[in-house]
Scaffold this motif. Structure first.
Motif, PDB file in Angstrom:
ATOM      1  N   VAL A   9       0.837  -1.197   0.000  1.00  0.00           N
ATOM      2  CA  VAL A   9       0.000   0.000   0.000  1.00  0.00           C
ATOM      3  C   VAL A   9       0.876   1.252   0.000  1.00  0.00           C
ATOM      4  O   VAL A   9       0.509   2.289  -0.542  1.00  0.00           O
ATOM      5  N   PHE A  10       2.069   1.163   0.580  1.00  0.00           N
ATOM      6  CA  PHE A  10       2.951   2.318   0.715  1.00  0.00           C
ATOM      7  C   PHE A  10       4.005   2.414  -0.373  1.00  0.00           C
ATOM      8  O   PHE A  10       4.796   3.338  -0.389  1.00  0.00           O
ATOM      9  N   MET A  11       4.054   1.454  -1.265  1.00  0.00           N
ATOM     10  CA  MET A  11       5.075   1.473  -2.312  1.00  0.00           C
ATOM     11  C   MET A  11       4.634   2.390  -3.451  1.00  0.00           C
ATOM     12  O   MET A  11       3.572   2.194  -4.028  1.00  0.00           O
ATOM     13  N   ASP A  38       5.699  10.267  -6.658  1.00  0.00           N
ATOM     14  CA  ASP A  38       6.790  10.586  -5.748  1.00  0.00           C
ATOM     15  C   ASP A  38       6.417  10.251  -4.311  1.00  0.00           C
ATOM     16  O   ASP A  38       7.240   9.817  -3.534  1.00  0.00           O
ATOM     17  N   PHE A  39       5.171  10.497  -3.949  1.00  0.00           N
ATOM     18  CA  PHE A  39       4.707  10.294  -2.578  1.00  0.00           C
ATOM     19  C   PHE A  39       3.583   9.270  -2.585  1.00  0.00           C
ATOM     20  O   PHE A  39       2.532   9.519  -3.173  1.00  0.00           O
ATOM     21  N   PRO A  40       3.789   8.136  -1.950  1.00  0.00           N
ATOM     22  CA  PRO A  40       2.801   7.057  -2.018  1.00  0.00           C
ATOM     23  C   PRO A  40       1.639   7.241  -1.044  1.00  0.00           C
ATOM     24  O   PRO A  40       1.568   6.580  -0.017  1.00  0.00           O
ATOM     25  N   LEU A  41       0.737   8.139  -1.355  1.00  0.00           N
ATOM     26  CA  LEU A  41      -0.435   8.329  -0.509  1.00  0.00           C
ATOM     27  C   LEU A  41      -1.478   7.296  -0.923  1.00  0.00           C
ATOM     28  O   LEU A  41      -1.999   7.346  -2.027  1.00  0.00           O
ATOM     29  N   ILE A  98      -2.071   5.861  10.490  1.00  0.00           N
ATOM     30  CA  ILE A  98      -1.743   4.621   9.779  1.00  0.00           C
ATOM     31  C   ILE A  98      -0.298   4.191  10.014  1.00  0.00           C
ATOM     32  O   ILE A  98      -0.038   3.033  10.349  1.00  0.00           O
ATOM     33  N   ILE A  99       0.651   5.098   9.845  1.00  0.00           N
ATOM     34  CA  ILE A  99       2.056   4.712  10.029  1.00  0.00           C
ATOM     35  C   ILE A  99       2.328   4.275  11.471  1.00  0.00           C
ATOM     36  O   ILE A  99       2.915   3.214  11.686  1.00  0.00           O
ATOM     37  N   PRO A 100       1.874   5.025  12.504  1.00  0.00           N
ATOM     38  CA  PRO A 100       2.053   4.517  13.865  1.00  0.00           C
ATOM     39  C   PRO A 100       1.341   3.173  14.092  1.00  0.00           C
ATOM     40  O   PRO A 100       1.851   2.310  14.808  1.00  0.00           O
ATOM     41  N   LEU A 101       0.178   2.986  13.468  1.00  0.00           N
ATOM     42  CA  LEU A 101      -0.530   1.711  13.572  1.00  0.00           C
ATOM     43  C   LEU A 101       0.315   0.581  12.995  1.00  0.00           C
ATOM     44  O   LEU A 101       0.442  -0.488  13.603  1.00  0.00           O
ATOM     45  N   PHE A 102       0.913   0.805  11.831  1.00  0.00           N
ATOM     46  CA  PHE A 102       1.749  -0.222  11.216  1.00  0.00           C
ATOM     47  C   PHE A 102       2.988  -0.507  12.066  1.00  0.00           C
ATOM     48  O   PHE A 102       3.415  -1.649  12.168  1.00  0.00           O
ATOM     49  N   GLU A 103       3.556   0.514  12.681  1.00  0.00           N
ATOM     50  CA  GLU A 103       4.700   0.306  13.573  1.00  0.00           C
ATOM     51  C   GLU A 103       4.273  -0.504  14.792  1.00  0.00           C
ATOM     52  O   GLU A 103       4.940  -1.468  15.173  1.00  0.00           O
ATOM     53  N   ASN A 104       3.163  -0.131  15.392  1.00  0.00           N
ATOM     54  CA  ASN A 104       2.680  -0.785  16.600  1.00  0.00           C
ATOM     55  C   ASN A 104       2.216  -2.220  16.342  1.00  0.00           C
ATOM     56  O   ASN A 104       2.238  -3.056  17.235  1.00  0.00           O
ATOM     57  N   SER A 105       1.797  -2.501  15.113  1.00  0.00           N
ATOM     58  CA  SER A 105       1.294  -3.829  14.774  1.00  0.00           C
ATOM     59  C   SER A 105       2.363  -4.722  14.155  1.00  0.00           C
ATOM     60  O   SER A 105       2.074  -5.830  13.716  1.00  0.00           O
TER      61      SER A 105
END
Length: 124
Positions: free
Chosen positions: A38-40, A46-49, A97-104
């Motif tokens: 999803v982030f690639m 340039d920015f993977p939103l 989302i990014i903190p969620l992915f880090e925490n998970s």
């Protein structure tokens, strides 16, 4: 030590988010892609939103551990409330989302600098 969940604050209400293995697999099945893809960025970006729909499906899955029974339509309404309270899609990605992915366990967690580490870095 960090909390076992990520918080999505909408106005005065805080929602606990955690993607368990079971929910992560369910979300991947819904999206048809590995969550990290999803982030690639594509070659033309340039920015993977990620699309809003993708982010809200991820949040829906992450809500199931602590707020079981919340529907995807409920998440759409929550997002409307989030926007009404001043949130936006970029903030949803960076603050939720990014903190969620880090925490998970999908991404390495940001390392916190201790005072001793800061002092050592400054002394060098």
């Amino acid at each position: 030590m960090s909390l076992p969940y990520t918080t999505w604050k909408i106005g005065e209400v805080e929602h606990k988010l955690r993607l368990t293995t079971r929910q992560a697999v369910a979300v991947e099945e819904k999206l048809g892609v590995n969550l990290l893809k999803v982030f690639m960025p594509r070659q033309d970006e340039d920015f993977p939103l990620p699309p809003l729909k993708v982010m809200l499906v991820v949040i829906h899955g992450a809500l199931q551990k602590f707020e079981h029974g919340v529907t995807l339509d409920d998440v759409y309404d929550m997002h409307d409330d989030y926007v009404d309270a001043g949130g936006d899609q970029t903030s949803l990605l960076t603050d939720v989302i990014i903190p969620l992915f880090e925490n998970s366990g999908f991404m390495p967690r940001q390392k916190e600098t201790t005072d001793d580490q800061a002092t050592l870095t400054t002394v060098k």
